[in-house]
Design a protein around this motif. Structure first.
Motif, PDB file in Angstrom:
ATOM      1  N   PRO A 110       0.822  -1.208   0.000  1.00 32.64           N
ATOM      2  CA  PRO A 110       0.000   0.000   0.000  1.00 32.64           C
ATOM      3  C   PRO A 110       0.860   1.264   0.000  1.00 32.64           C
ATOM      4  N   THR A 111       0.320   2.318  -0.574  1.00 33.16           N
ATOM      5  CA  THR A 111       1.010   3.598  -0.657  1.00 33.16           C
ATOM      6  C   THR A 111       0.979   4.311   0.696  1.00 33.16           C
ATOM      7  N   ILE A 112       2.082   4.943   1.040  1.00 29.44           N
ATOM      8  CA  ILE A 112       2.178   5.766   2.251  1.00 29.44           C
ATOM      9  C   ILE A 112       2.665   7.130   1.812  1.00 29.44           C
ATOM     10  N   GLY A 113       1.969   8.183   2.219  1.00 27.77           N
ATOM     11  CA  GLY A 113       2.444   9.514   1.889  1.00 27.77           C
ATOM     12  C   GLY A 113       1.380  10.572   2.033  1.00 27.77           C
ATOM     13  N   PHE A 114       1.759  11.808   1.702  1.00 24.49           N
ATOM     14  CA  PHE A 114       0.824  12.920   1.766  1.00 24.49           C
ATOM     15  C   PHE A 114       1.229  13.989   0.760  1.00 24.49           C
ATOM     16  N   SER A 115       0.270  14.806   0.429  1.00 27.69           N
ATOM     17  CA  SER A 115       0.488  16.010  -0.363  1.00 27.69           C
ATOM     18  C   SER A 115      -0.320  17.107   0.308  1.00 27.69           C
ATOM     19  N   ALA A 116       0.334  18.182   0.685  1.00 26.20           N
ATOM     20  CA  ALA A 116      -0.335  19.303   1.336  1.00 26.20           C
ATOM     21  C   ALA A 116       0.002  20.566   0.571  1.00 26.20           C
ATOM     22  N   CYS A 117      -1.022  21.311   0.181  1.00 25.07           N
ATOM     23  CA  CYS A 117      -0.740  22.536  -0.552  1.00 25.07           C
ATOM     24  C   CYS A 117      -1.712  23.635  -0.136  1.00 25.07           C
ATOM     25  N   ASP A 118      -1.317  24.846  -0.454  1.00 23.46           N
ATOM     26  CA  ASP A 118      -2.139  26.017  -0.183  1.00 23.46           C
ATOM     27  C   ASP A 118      -1.762  27.065  -1.218  1.00 23.46           C
ATOM     28  N   LEU A 119      -2.752  27.579  -1.920  1.00 17.40           N
ATOM     29  CA  LEU A 119      -2.484  28.573  -2.956  1.00 17.40           C
ATOM     30  C   LEU A 119      -2.504  29.996  -2.428  1.00 17.40           C
ATOM     31  N   SER A 120      -2.807  30.173  -1.156  1.00 20.33           N
ATOM     32  CA  SER A 120      -2.753  31.515  -0.552  1.00 20.33           C
ATOM     33  C   SER A 120      -2.323  31.401   0.902  1.00 20.33           C
ATOM     34  N   PHE A 121      -1.207  30.683   1.116  1.00 28.14           N
ATOM     35  CA  PHE A 121      -0.666  30.466   2.451  1.00 28.14           C
ATOM     36  C   PHE A 121      -0.135  31.797   2.982  1.00 28.14           C
ATOM     37  N   GLY A 122      -0.559  32.203   4.161  1.00 28.55           N
ATOM     38  CA  GLY A 122      -0.111  33.467   4.732  1.00 28.55           C
ATOM     39  C   GLY A 122       0.996  33.268   5.734  1.00 28.55           C
ATOM     40  N   LEU A 123       2.158  33.858   5.487  1.00 24.91           N
ATOM     41  CA  LEU A 123       3.254  33.828   6.458  1.00 24.91           C
ATOM     42  C   LEU A 123       3.020  34.914   7.487  1.00 24.91           C
ATOM     43  N   SER A 124       3.009  34.531   8.727  1.00 28.54           N
ATOM     44  CA  SER A 124       2.837  35.506   9.804  1.00 28.54           C
ATOM     45  C   SER A 124       4.082  36.349   9.946  1.00 28.54           C
ATOM     46  N   ASN A 125       3.886  37.581  10.350  1.00 26.81           N
ATOM     47  CA  ASN A 125       5.039  38.446  10.576  1.00 26.81           C
ATOM     48  C   ASN A 125       5.481  38.334  12.030  1.00 26.81           C
ATOM     49  N   GLY A 126       6.709  38.682  12.273  1.00 24.64           N
ATOM     50  CA  GLY A 126       7.226  38.717  13.635  1.00 24.64           C
ATOM     51  C   GLY A 126       7.728  37.390  14.166  1.00 24.64           C
ATOM     52  N   TYR A 127       7.762  36.321  13.364  1.00 18.79           N
ATOM     53  CA  TYR A 127       8.258  35.031  13.830  1.00 18.79           C
ATOM     54  C   TYR A 127       9.609  34.754  13.196  1.00 18.79           C
TER      55      TYR A 127
ATOM     56  N   LYS B 217       1.900  36.402   1.229  1.00 15.55           N
ATOM     57  CA  LYS B 217       1.106  35.292   0.685  1.00 15.55           C
ATOM     58  C   LYS B 217       1.990  34.418  -0.202  1.00 15.55           C
ATOM     59  N   LEU B 218       1.818  33.089  -0.089  1.00 17.18           N
ATOM     60  CA  LEU B 218       2.615  32.127  -0.845  1.00 17.18           C
ATOM     61  C   LEU B 218       1.743  31.084  -1.512  1.00 17.18           C
ATOM     62  N   ASN B 219       2.233  30.522  -2.608  1.00 15.73           N
ATOM     63  CA  ASN B 219       1.758  29.243  -3.113  1.00 15.73           C
ATOM     64  C   ASN B 219       2.769  28.225  -2.607  1.00 15.73           C
ATOM     65  N   ILE B 220       2.298  27.198  -1.909  1.00 18.72           N
ATOM     66  CA  ILE B 220       3.231  26.266  -1.294  1.00 18.72           C
ATOM     67  C   ILE B 220       2.717  24.838  -1.418  1.00 18.72           C
ATOM     68  N   MET B 221       3.646  23.886  -1.624  1.00 13.50           N
ATOM     69  CA  MET B 221       3.294  22.475  -1.669  1.00 13.50           C
ATOM     70  C   MET B 221       4.367  21.691  -0.942  1.00 13.50           C
ATOM     71  N   PHE B 222       3.935  20.773  -0.071  1.00 14.65           N
ATOM     72  CA  PHE B 222       4.821  19.920   0.707  1.00 14.65           C
ATOM     73  C   PHE B 222       4.338  18.478   0.488  1.00 14.65           C
ATOM     74  N   VAL B 223       5.243  17.602   0.021  1.00 18.44           N
ATOM     75  CA  VAL B 223       4.870  16.243  -0.358  1.00 18.44           C
ATOM     76  C   VAL B 223       5.882  15.262   0.231  1.00 18.44           C
ATOM     77  N   CYS B 224       5.407  14.074   0.597  1.00 20.18           N
ATOM     78  CA  CYS B 224       6.300  12.993   1.018  1.00 20.18           C
ATOM     79  C   CYS B 224       5.649  11.670   0.652  1.00 20.18           C
ATOM     80  N   ILE B 225       6.409  10.780  -0.008  1.00 22.07           N
ATOM     81  CA  ILE B 225       5.891   9.478  -0.436  1.00 22.07           C
ATOM     82  C   ILE B 225       6.959   8.413  -0.167  1.00 22.07           C
ATOM     83  N   LYS B 226       6.534   7.288   0.404  1.00 20.78           N
ATOM     84  CA  LYS B 226       7.461   6.176   0.629  1.00 20.78           C
ATOM     85  C   LYS B 226       7.772   5.510  -0.709  1.00 20.78           C
ATOM     86  N   ILE B 227       9.063   5.377  -1.022  1.00 20.32           N
ATOM     87  CA  ILE B 227       9.463   4.813  -2.311  1.00 20.32           C
ATOM     88  C   ILE B 227      10.242   3.508  -2.182  1.00 20.32           C
ATOM     89  N   GLY B 228      10.645   3.140  -0.981  1.00 19.41           N
ATOM     90  CA  GLY B 228      11.405   1.898  -0.842  1.00 19.41           C
ATOM     91  C   GLY B 228      11.648   1.527   0.591  1.00 19.41           C
TER      92      GLY B 228
END
Length: 137
Positions: free
Chosen positions: A1-18, A126-137
Motif C-alpha cells: 500500500p502507498t504511504i504519503g501525503f500532499s499538502a498545498c495552499d495557494l494563498s498560504f499566509g506567512l505571519s510576521n514577527g516570527y 502570501k505564498l503558493n506552497i506544496m509539501f509532499v512525502c511518499i514512501k518509495i522503498g
C-alpha cells in the motif's frame, strides 16, 4: 500500500514577527495512511525505508525568506531523539521569488519530517506552497 501525503495552499499566509515557524494548516491535503498531522505539519514515518520529499514555494512578493525540510532525529547526530537536521533548503530573495527542494530521505519507524520557514523581512506575505512525502522503498 502507498504511504504519503500532499499538502498545498495557494494563498498560504506567512505571519510576521516570527523568526522560525512550522508550515501547517494547509488548505488542501491528501493524506494516504493518515500519517501527516495537518495541525502541527508533521509527517510520522509508519515504516522504515526511503521517502521522497518535495517542497515548492512561490512568493507573491520578492522577500528574503528561508524554508527547510527538517527531520528528527537526525541520522548524523549523536544527541539522541531531540536532534534535528535540515534535509532540504530553499531561499527566496529580491531576485528570486520561487524555489523547490527534492530529497530522498532514509527514515526509521517513528521518525518525523516537517517544513519550517523563517521570515527575515518580518512582514505578512502570501505564498503558493506544496509539501509532499511518499514512501518509495
Amino acid at each position: 500500500p502507498t504511504i504519503g501525503f500532499s499538502a498545498c495552499d495557494l494563498s498560504f499566509g506567512l505571519s510576521n514577527g516570527y523568526a522560525s515557524r512550522s508550515l501547517r494548516n494547509f488548505s488542501h491535503i491528501i493524506n494516504v495512511g493518515n500519517h501527516f498531522n495537518p495541525v502541527n505539519g508533521y509527517f510520522t514515518a509508519p515504516q522504515g525505508g526511503l521517502y521522497a520529499t518535495f517542497l515548492s514555494v512561490q512568493c507573491h512578493k520578492s522577500l528574503d525568506l528561508y524554508f527547510a525540510i527538517k527531520k528528527k532525529p537526525c541520522n548524523s547526530c549523536y544527541n539522541g531523539d531531540e536532534c534535528q537536521c535540515n534535509v532540504g533548503e530553499i531561499s527566496t530573495s529580491n531576485d528570486q521569488s520561487r524555489g523547490c527542494a527534492f530529497e530522498i530521505v532514509n527514515m526509521k519507524t517513528g521518525d518525523y519530517l516537517w517544513a519550517i520557514y523563517e521570515n527575515a523581512a518580518k512582514i505578512f506575505c502570501k505564498l503558493n506552497i506544496m509539501f509532499v512525502c511518499i514512501k518509495i522503498g
